[in-house]
Design a protein around this motif. Structure first.
Motif, PDB file in Angstrom:
ATOM      1  N   TRP A  13     -18.322  22.120  16.121  1.00  0.00           N
ATOM      2  CA  TRP A  13     -19.175  21.003  16.555  1.00  0.00           C
ATOM      3  C   TRP A  13     -19.583  20.163  15.350  1.00  0.00           C
ATOM      4  CZ3 TRP A  13     -24.178  19.611  15.366  1.00  0.00           C
ATOM      5  CH2 TRP A  13     -24.723  18.593  16.153  1.00  0.00           C
ATOM      6  N   TYR A  14     -19.978  20.845  14.268  1.00  0.00           N
ATOM      7  CA  TYR A  14     -20.360  20.118  13.054  1.00  0.00           C
ATOM      8  C   TYR A  14     -19.200  19.257  12.553  1.00  0.00           C
ATOM      9  CZ  TYR A  14     -21.311  19.012   8.222  1.00  0.00           C
ATOM     10  OH  TYR A  14     -21.456  18.335   7.028  1.00  0.00           O
ATOM     11  N   ILE A  15     -18.025  19.841  12.454  1.00  0.00           N
ATOM     12  CA  ILE A  15     -16.858  19.103  11.951  1.00  0.00           C
ATOM     13  C   ILE A  15     -16.555  17.900  12.836  1.00  0.00           C
ATOM     14  CG2 ILE A  15     -14.369  19.239  11.525  1.00  0.00           C
ATOM     15  CD1 ILE A  15     -14.901  22.204  10.659  1.00  0.00           C
ATOM     16  N   ALA A  16     -16.632  18.079  14.159  1.00  0.00           N
ATOM     17  CA  ALA A  16     -16.355  16.977  15.091  1.00  0.00           C
ATOM     18  C   ALA A  16     -17.384  15.850  14.968  1.00  0.00           C
ATOM     19  CB  ALA A  16     -16.323  17.509  16.520  1.00  0.00           C
ATOM     20  N   ASN A  17     -18.600  16.175  14.565  1.00  0.00           N
ATOM     21  CA  ASN A  17     -19.690  15.195  14.488  1.00  0.00           C
ATOM     22  C   ASN A  17     -20.130  14.904  13.056  1.00  0.00           C
ATOM     23  OD1 ASN A  17     -20.566  14.792  17.451  1.00  0.00           O
ATOM     24  ND2 ASN A  17     -20.279  16.994  17.229  1.00  0.00           N
ATOM     25  N   GLN A  18     -19.361  15.357  12.089  1.00  0.00           N
ATOM     26  CA  GLN A  18     -19.763  15.311  10.692  1.00  0.00           C
ATOM     27  C   GLN A  18     -20.108  13.911  10.200  1.00  0.00           C
ATOM     28  OE1 GLN A  18     -16.824  16.783   7.982  1.00  0.00           O
ATOM     29  NE2 GLN A  18     -18.247  16.856   6.276  1.00  0.00           N
ATOM     30  N   GLN A  19     -19.293  12.935  10.478  1.00  0.00           N
ATOM     31  CA  GLN A  19     -19.546  11.597   9.934  1.00  0.00           C
ATOM     32  C   GLN A  19     -20.852  11.012  10.476  1.00  0.00           C
ATOM     33  OE1 GLN A  19     -17.880  10.539   7.261  1.00  0.00           O
ATOM     34  NE2 GLN A  19     -16.869  12.524   7.518  1.00  0.00           N
ATOM     35  N   GLU A  20     -21.100  11.175  11.754  1.00  0.00           N
ATOM     36  CA  GLU A  20     -22.349  10.685  12.358  1.00  0.00           C
ATOM     37  C   GLU A  20     -23.560  11.446  11.789  1.00  0.00           C
ATOM     38  OE1 GLU A  20     -24.546  10.826  16.679  1.00  0.00           O
ATOM     39  OE2 GLU A  20     -22.362  10.699  16.650  1.00  0.00           O
ATOM     40  N   LEU A  21     -23.428  12.758  11.677  1.00  0.00           N
ATOM     41  CA  LEU A  21     -24.519  13.570  11.128  1.00  0.00           C
ATOM     42  C   LEU A  21     -24.785  13.209   9.675  1.00  0.00           C
ATOM     43  CD1 LEU A  21     -23.509  16.962  12.749  1.00  0.00           C
ATOM     44  CD2 LEU A  21     -25.593  15.661  13.261  1.00  0.00           C
ATOM     45  N   ALA A  22     -23.731  13.039   8.888  1.00  0.00           N
ATOM     46  CA  ALA A  22     -23.890  12.711   7.475  1.00  0.00           C
ATOM     47  C   ALA A  22     -24.543  11.342   7.293  1.00  0.00           C
ATOM     48  CB  ALA A  22     -22.550  12.776   6.755  1.00  0.00           C
ATOM     49  N   ALA A  23     -24.267  10.425   8.190  1.00  0.00           N
ATOM     50  CA  ALA A  23     -24.891   9.103   8.100  1.00  0.00           C
ATOM     51  C   ALA A  23     -26.412   9.198   8.247  1.00  0.00           C
ATOM     52  CB  ALA A  23     -24.311   8.178   9.163  1.00  0.00           C
ATOM     53  N   LYS A  24     -26.882  10.174   9.014  1.00  0.00           N
ATOM     54  CA  LYS A  24     -28.322  10.343   9.255  1.00  0.00           C
ATOM     55  C   LYS A  24     -28.969  11.385   8.349  1.00  0.00           C
ATOM     56  CE  LYS A  24     -28.068   9.256  14.176  1.00  0.00           C
ATOM     57  NZ  LYS A  24     -28.267   9.793  15.528  1.00  0.00           N
ATOM     58  N   TYR A  25     -28.211  12.461   8.020  1.00  0.00           N
ATOM     59  CA  TYR A  25     -28.814  13.634   7.399  1.00  0.00           C
ATOM     60  C   TYR A  25     -28.134  14.068   6.098  1.00  0.00           C
ATOM     61  CZ  TYR A  25     -30.652  13.928  12.140  1.00  0.00           C
ATOM     62  OH  TYR A  25     -31.242  13.651  13.343  1.00  0.00           O
ATOM     63  N   ASN A  26     -27.447  13.175   5.430  1.00  0.00           N
ATOM     64  CA  ASN A  26     -26.749  13.535   4.198  1.00  0.00           C
ATOM     65  C   ASN A  26     -27.718  14.191   3.207  1.00  0.00           C
ATOM     66  OD1 ASN A  26     -24.614  13.712   2.378  1.00  0.00           O
ATOM     67  ND2 ASN A  26     -25.051  11.705   1.510  1.00  0.00           N
ATOM     68  N   GLY A  27     -27.321  15.346   2.669  1.00  0.00           N
ATOM     69  CA  GLY A  27     -28.139  16.060   1.707  1.00  0.00           C
ATOM     70  C   GLY A  27     -29.112  17.050   2.322  1.00  0.00           C
ATOM     71  N   LYS A  28     -29.225  17.063   3.624  1.00  0.00           N
ATOM     72  CA  LYS A  28     -30.114  17.992   4.330  1.00  0.00           C
ATOM     73  C   LYS A  28     -29.344  19.254   4.716  1.00  0.00           C
ATOM     74  CE  LYS A  28     -33.602  15.049   4.723  1.00  0.00           C
ATOM     75  NZ  LYS A  28     -34.939  15.280   4.218  1.00  0.00           N
ATOM     76  N   VAL A  29     -30.084  20.262   5.144  1.00  0.00           N
ATOM     77  CA  VAL A  29     -29.496  21.480   5.705  1.00  0.00           C
ATOM     78  C   VAL A  29     -29.781  21.440   7.197  1.00  0.00           C
ATOM     79  CG1 VAL A  29     -29.533  23.997   5.741  1.00  0.00           C
ATOM     80  CG2 VAL A  29     -29.850  22.776   3.579  1.00  0.00           C
ATOM     81  N   LEU A  30     -28.724  21.503   7.998  1.00  0.00           N
ATOM     82  CA  LEU A  30     -28.861  21.404   9.447  1.00  0.00           C
ATOM     83  C   LEU A  30     -28.970  22.786  10.068  1.00  0.00           C
ATOM     84  CD1 LEU A  30     -26.111  18.720  10.156  1.00  0.00           C
ATOM     85  CD2 LEU A  30     -28.520  18.380   9.500  1.00  0.00           C
ATOM     86  N   LEU A  31     -29.879  22.924  11.021  1.00  0.00           N
ATOM     87  CA  LEU A  31     -29.986  24.127  11.844  1.00  0.00           C
ATOM     88  C   LEU A  31     -29.306  23.802  13.164  1.00  0.00           C
ATOM     89  CD1 LEU A  31     -31.010  26.891  12.791  1.00  0.00           C
ATOM     90  CD2 LEU A  31     -33.261  25.824  13.182  1.00  0.00           C
ATOM     91  N   ILE A  32     -28.212  24.529  13.446  1.00  0.00           N
ATOM     92  CA  ILE A  32     -27.411  24.272  14.647  1.00  0.00           C
ATOM     93  C   ILE A  32     -27.403  25.534  15.497  1.00  0.00           C
ATOM     94  CG2 ILE A  32     -25.127  23.630  15.527  1.00  0.00           C
ATOM     95  CD1 ILE A  32     -24.640  22.340  12.713  1.00  0.00           C
ATOM     96  N   VAL A  33     -27.711  25.372  16.785  1.00  0.00           N
ATOM     97  CA  VAL A  33     -27.689  26.473  17.751  1.00  0.00           C
ATOM     98  C   VAL A  33     -26.978  25.970  19.003  1.00  0.00           C
ATOM     99  CG1 VAL A  33     -29.081  28.040  19.155  1.00  0.00           C
ATOM    100  CG2 VAL A  33     -29.875  27.395  16.880  1.00  0.00           C
ATOM    101  N   ASP A  34     -26.006  26.723  19.474  1.00  0.00           N
ATOM    102  CA  ASP A  34     -25.267  26.366  20.697  1.00  0.00           C
ATOM    103  C   ASP A  34     -24.767  24.925  20.662  1.00  0.00           C
ATOM    104  OD1 ASP A  34     -25.639  28.913  21.778  1.00  0.00           O
ATOM    105  OD2 ASP A  34     -27.554  28.341  22.689  1.00  0.00           O
ATOM    106  N   GLN A  35     -24.173  24.550  19.544  1.00  0.00           N
ATOM    107  CA  GLN A  35     -23.605  23.223  19.338  1.00  0.00           C
ATOM    108  C   GLN A  35     -24.631  22.105  19.538  1.00  0.00           C
ATOM    109  OE1 GLN A  35     -21.428  24.954  22.216  1.00  0.00           O
ATOM    110  NE2 GLN A  35     -21.462  26.322  20.476  1.00  0.00           N
ATOM    111  N   ILE A  38     -30.822  21.396  15.945  1.00  0.00           N
ATOM    112  CA  ILE A  38     -32.214  21.767  16.173  1.00  0.00           C
ATOM    113  C   ILE A  38     -33.129  21.072  15.168  1.00  0.00           C
ATOM    114  CG2 ILE A  38     -33.857  23.696  16.246  1.00  0.00           C
ATOM    115  CD1 ILE A  38     -31.704  23.646  18.532  1.00  0.00           C
ATOM    116  N   GLY A  39     -32.670  20.956  13.931  1.00  0.00           N
ATOM    117  CA  GLY A  39     -33.485  20.307  12.913  1.00  0.00           C
ATOM    118  C   GLY A  39     -32.715  20.083  11.635  1.00  0.00           C
ATOM    119  N   ALA A  40     -33.265  19.226  10.772  1.00  0.00           N
ATOM    120  CA  ALA A  40     -32.688  18.932   9.466  1.00  0.00           C
ATOM    121  C   ALA A  40     -33.768  19.218   8.428  1.00  0.00           C
ATOM    122  CB  ALA A  40     -32.236  17.484   9.385  1.00  0.00           C
ATOM    123  N   PHE A  41     -33.422  19.975   7.387  1.00  0.00           N
ATOM    124  CA  PHE A  41     -34.395  20.482   6.422  1.00  0.00           C
ATOM    125  C   PHE A  41     -33.997  20.108   5.000  1.00  0.00           C
ATOM    126  CE2 PHE A  41     -34.400  22.960  10.233  1.00  0.00           C
ATOM    127  CZ  PHE A  41     -35.742  23.173  10.497  1.00  0.00           C
TER     128      PHE A  41
END
Length: 85
Positions: A13-35, A38-41
């Motif tokens: 799921w992360y790989i499929a959505n990586q570019q969109e996630l990186a645009a918002k959360y680059n440099g953060k640590v993502l908490l992912i549950v059931d695709q 949950i949060g960015a830290f």
């Protein structure tokens, strides 16, 4: 040792959505549950502490977020799993 199915699905799921996630959360640590994000830290420690409050080991993924492919080379450590892929 193979990667547990829930963690494999979270990574896919992360790989499929990586570019969109990186645009918002680059440099953060993502908490992912059931695709689901949950949060960015700001740190792995904060993400891990938060995850343990609500989720069992082996049921969540802590993913450093960046637009680069090497962001999803991962090492998992827990009492039940220790996998590098």
């Amino acid at each position: 040792m193979s990667v547990p199915d829930p963690l494999k699905k979270n990574l896919d799921w992360y790989i499929a959505n990586q570019q969109e996630l990186a645009a918002k959360y680059n440099g953060k640590v993502l908490l992912i549950v059931d695709q689901t994000l949950i949060g960015a830290f700001d740190s792995m420690e904060n993400a891990y502490t938060t995850a343990l409050r609500s989720y069992a080991l082996g049921s969540f993924t802590l993913q450093p977020c960046s637009p680069d492919a090497d962001s999803y080379t991962l090492t998992l450590y827990s009492p039940a799993y220790s996998v590098t892929i």
